[in-house]
Design a protein around this motif. Structure first.
Motif, short mmCIF file in Angstrom:
data_model
loop_
_atom_site.label_atom_id
_atom_site.label_comp_id
_atom_site.label_asym_id
_atom_site.label_seq_id
_atom_site.Cartn_x
_atom_site.Cartn_y
_atom_site.Cartn_z
N THR A 251 -2.06 -17.04 -37.25
CA THR A 251 -1.87 -15.86 -36.40
C THR A 251 -2.53 -16.06 -35.04
O THR A 251 -1.96 -15.72 -34.00
N GLU A 252 -3.74 -16.62 -35.05
CA GLU A 252 -4.42 -16.87 -33.78
C GLU A 252 -3.60 -17.80 -32.90
O GLU A 252 -3.47 -17.61 -31.70
N ARG A 253 -3.06 -18.83 -33.54
CA ARG A 253 -2.31 -19.80 -32.74
C ARG A 253 -1.04 -19.15 -32.17
O ARG A 253 -0.69 -19.33 -31.01
N MET A 254 -0.39 -18.34 -32.98
CA MET A 254 0.80 -17.64 -32.50
C MET A 254 0.44 -16.72 -31.34
O MET A 254 1.15 -16.67 -30.32
N ASN A 255 -0.67 -16.01 -31.48
CA ASN A 255 -1.08 -15.10 -30.41
C ASN A 255 -1.32 -15.86 -29.11
O ASN A 255 -0.90 -15.42 -28.04
N GLY A 256 -2.01 -16.98 -29.22
CA GLY A 256 -2.29 -17.80 -28.04
C GLY A 256 -0.99 -18.23 -27.37
O GLY A 256 -0.81 -18.10 -26.15
N TRP A 257 -0.08 -18.68 -28.18
CA TRP A 257 1.22 -19.16 -27.69
C TRP A 257 1.96 -18.03 -26.96
O TRP A 257 2.46 -18.21 -25.85
N LEU A 258 1.97 -16.85 -27.59
CA LEU A 258 2.70 -15.73 -26.98
C LEU A 258 2.02 -15.24 -25.70
O LEU A 258 2.69 -14.88 -24.73
N GLN A 259 0.70 -15.26 -25.71
CA GLN A 259 -0.02 -14.83 -24.49
C GLN A 259 0.26 -15.79 -23.34
O GLN A 259 0.41 -15.39 -22.19
N ALA A 260 0.34 -17.07 -23.68
CA ALA A 260 0.65 -18.07 -22.64
C ALA A 260 2.07 -17.85 -22.15
O ALA A 260 2.35 -17.87 -20.96
N GLN A 261 2.97 -17.61 -23.09
CA GLN A 261 4.38 -17.44 -22.73
C GLN A 261 4.60 -16.19 -21.86
O GLN A 261 5.42 -16.19 -20.95
N ARG A 262 3.84 -15.15 -22.13
CA ARG A 262 3.97 -13.93 -21.32
C ARG A 262 3.25 -14.06 -19.98
O ARG A 262 3.31 -13.17 -19.16
N GLY A 263 2.54 -15.15 -19.81
CA GLY A 263 1.83 -15.35 -18.54
C GLY A 263 0.51 -14.62 -18.50
O GLY A 263 -0.15 -14.55 -17.46
N GLU A 264 0.09 -14.06 -19.64
CA GLU A 264 -1.19 -13.33 -19.65
C GLU A 264 -2.37 -14.29 -19.60
O GLU A 264 -3.38 -14.01 -18.97
N ALA A 265 -2.22 -15.42 -20.31
CA ALA A 265 -3.29 -16.39 -20.32
C ALA A 265 -3.15 -17.27 -19.10
O ALA A 265 -2.13 -17.90 -18.90
N SER A 266 -4.18 -17.31 -18.26
CA SER A 266 -4.07 -18.14 -17.05
C SER A 266 -4.63 -19.52 -17.29
O SER A 266 -4.25 -20.46 -16.62
#
Ligand SMILES: Nc1ncnc2c1ncn2[C@@H]1O[C@H](COP(=O)(O)OP(=O)(O)OP(=O)(O)O)[C@@H](O)[C@H]1O
Ligand SMILES: [Zn+2]
Length: 729
Positions: A284-299
């Motif tokens: 779940t953590e990995r999925m969250n990271g991936w989705l946050q990166a994809q949404r551009g939230e993670a810089s």
């Protein structure tokens, strides 16, 4: 009829067709749940077509297109396709290697993971008087007050407010008091956080050089000696890209290097959303990271090799730290090099890429000579007055060793203890002793599944195979002759730790190897102890040699370094040189001068001479000349066809057959099949066949044709795999 063509995690290099009447071109990249055999699978739609490639009676209907999950962006699909072509690996497998397991699972992903929503108070909501909420509903009152003050709330924040709040929010939503909006990427990085340090002139030059072409693709090799402050250069360049609202991807070779780097980046960019992606995250953590990166939230995305497949719509910079490290290459499944793919990705995004190392790989170094990469040098240590350590050799042919340790090393350890500085004893072998030997009949403990010896682990009183994990109790007597005089032979970290504990009873000794660093916590504790000076002597394997910054370490002792000099692998010397330069580089990083003592039988070997002068270039030139004469990389490009079978004969026979499948053409060299260096592994016997060419393009053309034929030949019990740009033999 509308057909979706789906990539599935199946070892067949083709797409699978399904009927999907409602599919449109917009669905390319989307996740789809489709029937396969008796079960369902998640696949990725790569094409939409009017016609199927299979007969209509065999076509099945797709179960569902999962439009709630953001589709894989075109740039990432292009990257996957490149990998599939370049590494000759089925596209479905390539994609599924990159996509987080949780997104590949047929278990539906709850909506709250996919999109992060905010609840925003509407005008109606504002108009509600607080006094109108009945007194007994405290939470309701609370929630409304909060919304009136702040305007918005996430479900997570609501939960923190009260267990009942999320349910209330749903009520508010139904009443039109709040509306659900997509969370805006939080892009307010505190990019002005400046270094406390004054940059060195070399750092300034490096930064200016890169800055001059910041918006363009360029492969920069930041070749800076150990302790030259490469991290500061990364930070400065990162800050420039963050200001442009771009995303930065940082790759490190080892999970152990993530916590420290994460801490450095977090404290420099405190308000920037940073995610860390590595193999120890749960699905779940990995999925969250991936989705946050994809949404551009993670810089900022920091991670080990697998992070290279993260979707990054605003990618503006890639940093590959310790670019020479073999861990960037995956050794099974999709045998990709994250460093090489990173270059493709940077080019695709027209972004600069920084490869950093004190000991660049010969390939990268060579690319700076040909002009493909541009080298930036940092020749001096960053800390004022810090210098590279002095390196001495102890010729082990002419001195007596006490438990593997020379008198000189013991004296130096004693001195360092008195000076209240830290020391490190480096031995690249974990366990107590690498061999258990019967003195009367010369029986050796070996692994029945691998061509390896069992390593003695005295703390757990067992014998272990470091290749397959097989473990057995220490035998009380020789299984061959019954003699009880079994002797552990040679030295591992545990034995050196024990010997040092006896010799220096007052010293605080800490062993660091794979046996005691499992788990992120363990590493954190170790690093803290070292930084807080709660350790006097460190005993460790190459885990300690990489990239760490221990300011109080002033002595490094190296034991048993020579073993790599006998290796068959043509990269062994390059690796040993890099490793020793890295280990030596841990010493004397701050004001106190460092000293390195290397125990060797060959103190006059060119490798050791170059090392003594810290002369990377000189040794790299020697190695390059050898490679040129022997036609090895970087002067040629290679691929290895690996085969394994219960018996070596079958593997060799398969490879011989394979070698005759395609007329190689003039510029392709095919070698004879040979058993692998480690012939038996996990009960299977292995052989390989090397193919090489001076032209990467010619090699690729050959491999494409060859691969198609390889897939068609009957292989019985033989399992085979192609390894492009192999790094291990
Ligand atoms: N301009 C500077 N002035 C003083 N100290 C500095 C400066 N830049 C970096 N340092 C310090 O120098 C030390 C070494 O820096 P860093 O860890 O970045 O080295 P590195 O180049 O990554 O080395 P390695 O390849 O060995 O990992 C760190 O403690 C860092 O804080
Ligand atoms: Zn084994």
């Amino acid at each position: 009829m509308t057909i979706i063509r789906v990539a599935l995690d199946i070892p067949i290099d083709s797409l699978f067709d399904y009927i999907a009447p409602d599919a449109t071109q917009l669905d390319i990249g989307s996740y789809a749940r489709v029937p396969f055999g008796k079960k369902f699978m998640i696949g990725i739609i790569l094409a939409i077509s009017d016609d199927a490639h299979v007969s209509h009676d065999k076509l099945k209907q797709a179960d569902e297109i999962l439009r709630n999950i953001p589709p894989i962006p075109p740039a990432l699909i292009e990257l996957f396709e490149f990998c599939s072509h370049y590494y000759h690996y089925p596209i479905g497998r390539v994609i599924m290697n990159g996509v987080p397991t949780r997104l590949r699972s047929i278990k539906p992903v709850p909506q709250r993971f996919i999109t992060s929503f905010l609840f925003r108070l509407t005008e109606t909501g504002y108009a509600i008087a607080l006094s109108s909420t009945p007194g007994r509903s405290k939470t309701k009152h609370h929630l409304l007050t909060h919304l009136k003050e702040v305007g918005t709330i996430t479900s997570k924040e609501a939960k923190q407010l009260s267990q009942r709040a999320p349910k209330l929010l749903q009520e508010f939503l139904a009443q039109g008091w709040v509306e659900k909006i997509l969370e805006e990427p939080e892009f307010t990085p505190n990019i002005n956080a400046s270094p406390i340090l004054q940059l060195t002139t070399e750092q300034i030059t490096a930064i200016n050089t890169i800055q001059a072409e910041i918006g363009l693709f360029n492969t920069w090799l930041l070749h800076g000696i150990t302790g030259s402050g490469k991290t500061e250069v990364y930070l400065q360049i990162t800050s420039m890209l963050l200001k442009q609202k771009r995303q930065v991807l940082i790759l490190v070779p080892e999970i152990n290097l993530t916590p420290r780097l994460e801490e450095i980046f977090r404290s420099r960019f405190p308000n920037t959303h940073l995610i860390s992606l590595h193999s120890k995250l749960n699905p779940t953590e990995r999925m969250n990271g991936w989705l946050q990166a994809q949404r551009g939230e993670a810089s900022i995305v920091l991670g080990t090799r697998l992070a290279i497949f993260t979707p990054l719509p605003k990618l503006g910079l890639i940093i590959v730290d310790e670019e020479h490290d073999p861990s960037f290459k995956q050794q099974d499944g999709l045998r990709y090099s994250a460093r090489d793919i990173a270059i493709f990705r940077a080019k695709q995004a027209n972004a600069p890429i920084l490869l950093g190392s004190a000991t660049p790989s010969l390939e990268s170094y060579y690319n700076t000579i040909t002009g493909r990469y541009r080298r930036i040098l940092l020749r001096a240590r960053a800390v004022k007055n810090a210098t590279l350590p002095i390196i001495h050799y102890v010729n082990t042919r002419s001195v007596q060793l006490k438990e593997g340790l020379s008198e000189q090393l013991l004296i130096a350890l004693e001195r360092t203890l008195t000076q209240k500085q830290q020391s490190m004893v480096f031995i690249n072998r974990r366990g107590y002793a690498p061999v258990l030997l019967c003195k009367s009949c010369t029986w050796l403990a070996t692994c029945s599944r691998c061509s390896s010896r069992l390593v003695v682990h005295l703390t757990q009183k067992n014998l272990r195979c470091h290749y397959c994990g097989y473990t057995e109790q220490l035998p009380p007597a020789c299984p061959q002759c019954g003699d009880q005089d079994l002797m552990p032979f040679g030295h591992g970290t545990q034995r050196i730790e024990a010997a040092l504990a006896k010799l220096f009873p007052h010293a605080r000794i800490l062993r660091v190897d794979r046996d005691n660093t499992r788990g992120k916590e363990a590493w954190q504790l170790i690093l803290n102890a070292i930084h807080k000076q709660q350790v006097d002597i460190l005993v460790g394997t190459q885990l300690l040699a990489k990239g760490h910054d221990f300011p109080n370490l002033s002595l490094v002792g190296v034991l048993n370094a020579d073993t790599s000099l006998y290796s068959m692998d043509f990269r062994a010397e390059e690796r040993l040189f890099a490793q020793l330069m890295q280990v030596a580089g841990r010493a004397g990083r701050a004001e106190t001068a460092g000293e390195v003592l290397i125990q060797t039988e060959f103190p006059n070997h060119p490798l050791y001479l170059a090392l003594q002068h810290h002369d990377y270039d000189a040794y790299a030139q020697i190695l390059l000349r050898e490679r040129e004469i022997t036609h090895f990389p970087p002067y040629s490009h290679q691929a290895l066809l690996n085969a394994e079978a219960p018996h070596i004969a079958a593997a060799i026979e398969f490879l011989s057959m394979a070698s005759k499948l395609v007329e190689p053409g003039k510029q392709i060299e095919i070698f004879d099949p040979v058993p692998a260096q480690m012939t038996r592994l996990k009960g299977l016997e292995r052989a390989h066949l090397l193919v090489q060419s001076h032209s990467r393009k010619k090699l690729q053309l050959f491999l494409s044709e060859w691969y198609i034929k390889l897939c068609k030949i009957p292989h019985g019990k033989v399992r085979w795999a192609l390894d492009v740009d192999p790094s291990e033999f």
